[in-house]
Design an enzyme around this catalytic site. Sequence first.
Site, PDB file in Angstrom:
ATOM      1  N   LYS A  77      -1.594  -8.685   0.707  1.00 59.65           N
ATOM      2  CA  LYS A  77      -2.312  -7.405   0.798  1.00 59.65           C
ATOM      3  C   LYS A  77      -2.039  -6.551  -0.437  1.00 59.65           C
ATOM      4  O   LYS A  77      -2.928  -5.882  -0.952  1.00 59.65           O
ATOM      5  CB  LYS A  77      -1.904  -6.671   2.086  1.00 59.65           C
ATOM      6  CG  LYS A  77      -2.438  -7.359   3.337  1.00 59.65           C
ATOM      7  CD  LYS A  77      -1.825  -6.854   4.621  1.00 59.65           C
ATOM      8  CE  LYS A  77      -2.268  -7.727   5.791  1.00 59.65           C
ATOM      9  NZ  LYS A  77      -1.655  -7.351   7.072  1.00 59.65           N
ATOM     10  N   GLN A 121       2.427  -3.329  10.054  1.00 59.07           N
ATOM     11  CA  GLN A 121       2.414  -4.789  10.093  1.00 59.07           C
ATOM     12  C   GLN A 121       2.971  -5.300  11.423  1.00 59.07           C
ATOM     13  O   GLN A 121       4.042  -4.892  11.864  1.00 59.07           O
ATOM     14  CB  GLN A 121       3.236  -5.348   8.909  1.00 59.07           C
ATOM     15  CG  GLN A 121       3.177  -6.853   8.753  1.00 59.07           C
ATOM     16  CD  GLN A 121       1.785  -7.393   8.427  1.00 59.07           C
ATOM     17  OE1 GLN A 121       0.967  -6.723   7.802  1.00 59.07           O
ATOM     18  NE2 GLN A 121       1.491  -8.607   8.873  1.00 59.07           N
ATOM     19  N   ASP A 144      -6.939  -1.372   9.960  1.00 64.09           N
ATOM     20  CA  ASP A 144      -6.825  -2.645  10.678  1.00 64.09           C
ATOM     21  C   ASP A 144      -7.866  -2.742  11.790  1.00 64.09           C
ATOM     22  O   ASP A 144      -8.078  -3.828  12.343  1.00 64.09           O
ATOM     23  CB  ASP A 144      -5.439  -2.742  11.350  1.00 64.09           C
ATOM     24  CG  ASP A 144      -4.465  -3.583  10.550  1.00 64.09           C
ATOM     25  OD1 ASP A 144      -4.904  -4.581   9.951  1.00 64.09           O
ATOM     26  OD2 ASP A 144      -3.269  -3.257  10.557  1.00 64.09           O
TER      27      ASP A 144
HETATM   28  N1  GUN Z   1       0.027  -9.396  11.534  1.00 64.13           N
HETATM   29  C1  GUN Z   1      -0.722 -10.510  11.392  1.00 64.13           C
HETATM   30  N2  GUN Z   1      -1.977 -10.200  11.026  1.00 64.13           N
HETATM   31  C2  GUN Z   1      -2.032  -8.850  10.941  1.00 64.13           C
HETATM   32  C3  GUN Z   1      -3.055  -7.932  10.588  1.00 64.13           C
HETATM   33  O1  GUN Z   1      -4.207  -8.291  10.300  1.00 64.13           O
HETATM   34  N3  GUN Z   1      -2.703  -6.619  10.603  1.00 64.13           N
HETATM   35  C4  GUN Z   1      -1.456  -6.202  10.928  1.00 64.13           C
HETATM   36  N4  GUN Z   1      -1.209  -4.890  10.921  1.00 64.13           N
HETATM   37  N5  GUN Z   1      -0.482  -7.026  11.259  1.00 64.13           N
HETATM   38  C5  GUN Z   1      -0.769  -8.339  11.262  1.00 64.13           C
END
Ligand code: GUN
Length: 314
Positions: A77, A121, A144
């Site tokens: 990211k 996350q 998200d």
């Molecule tokens: N953990 C695994 N995939 C994701 C995601 O797309 N967003 C977040 N915040 N945590 C994750």
Amino acid sequence: MEEGGNYEKITDRLRNPLVLFFSIMATLIDGRKIANEMYKSLGKDVRKMKTRHGVHPKLAVVLVGKDPASLSYIRQKQKACDKTFVDWEQFDYETDVTTEKIISKVEELNEDPTIHGILVQLPLPKHVNVPLVIRAIDPKKDVDGFTAYNIGKMFLSTEFEDLSSCTPLGVIKMLEYYKIDPRGKEAVVVGHSNIVGKPLSTMLLNRNATVTTCHIDTQDLAFHTKRADILCVGVGKAGLITGDMVKEGAVVIDIGTNRTDDGKLVGDVDFDAVSKKASYITPVPGGAGPMTVAALMLNVVKAARRLHGIEETN
Ligand code: GUN
């Protein structure tokens, strides 16, 4: 964006046995390539936002602990932010952090005008109340697409899909890129999580597919998957979808991520067998994964635009 393939041509191909005989491999849906094209376009938008409007889109990331998978996702990211000139700030906590402390940080970020996207996350440690944390995120900064507000809104129609969950949005972008229109198709989604299966089913339904959502208690999974023109699978079980479970010419989107004993990353679909039957297929890695991150960047830029009242054409 550049044109991809054409689903209709592929289904035509299936009506011609000679052509079918020579075309045993599916077209690979190249998630990395599409993501990179999205980054280029978003990067231009971000530069314009900075020079014309003085707005510097910024993503805030809350990370608890040092789960290796989470660290790897976060790195991807951060790289995507670099590629699109989006600013990044990370807030790290030890695994014994309380729910209240995380919520207090989220509330602070909600109020911070320099922050446009908030990402907590997942997974969080077991003692943390995840629904409460998600509820604390301002829906306008919920890049998200996890909050009840953003998930609920998407039930209305495509016009109300705003900050959509990133993996489903990434899947829709892949279908659009290859001009695969879900309208009138049998779409089967395997997996019914709040962040993938349910929103993806909704987005396909919004595009007038006939949608079936399968899950752990589905009695005869193969019965459903064999009917699918578009099959999306995201449950986290390597080899779940075998060649005999897929219809000839189906579009197969593999959202699963699993590590084999020798450390290899694989999806939920038996790629070798299924790619001989499918018209289109996503690889793992290189399909839904990069597109999830690209969709996140799309949401960050969208959130920044909305928060500052900047029109999309500007
Ligand atoms: N953990 C695994 N995939 C994701 C995601 O797309 N967003 C977040 N915040 N945590 C994750």
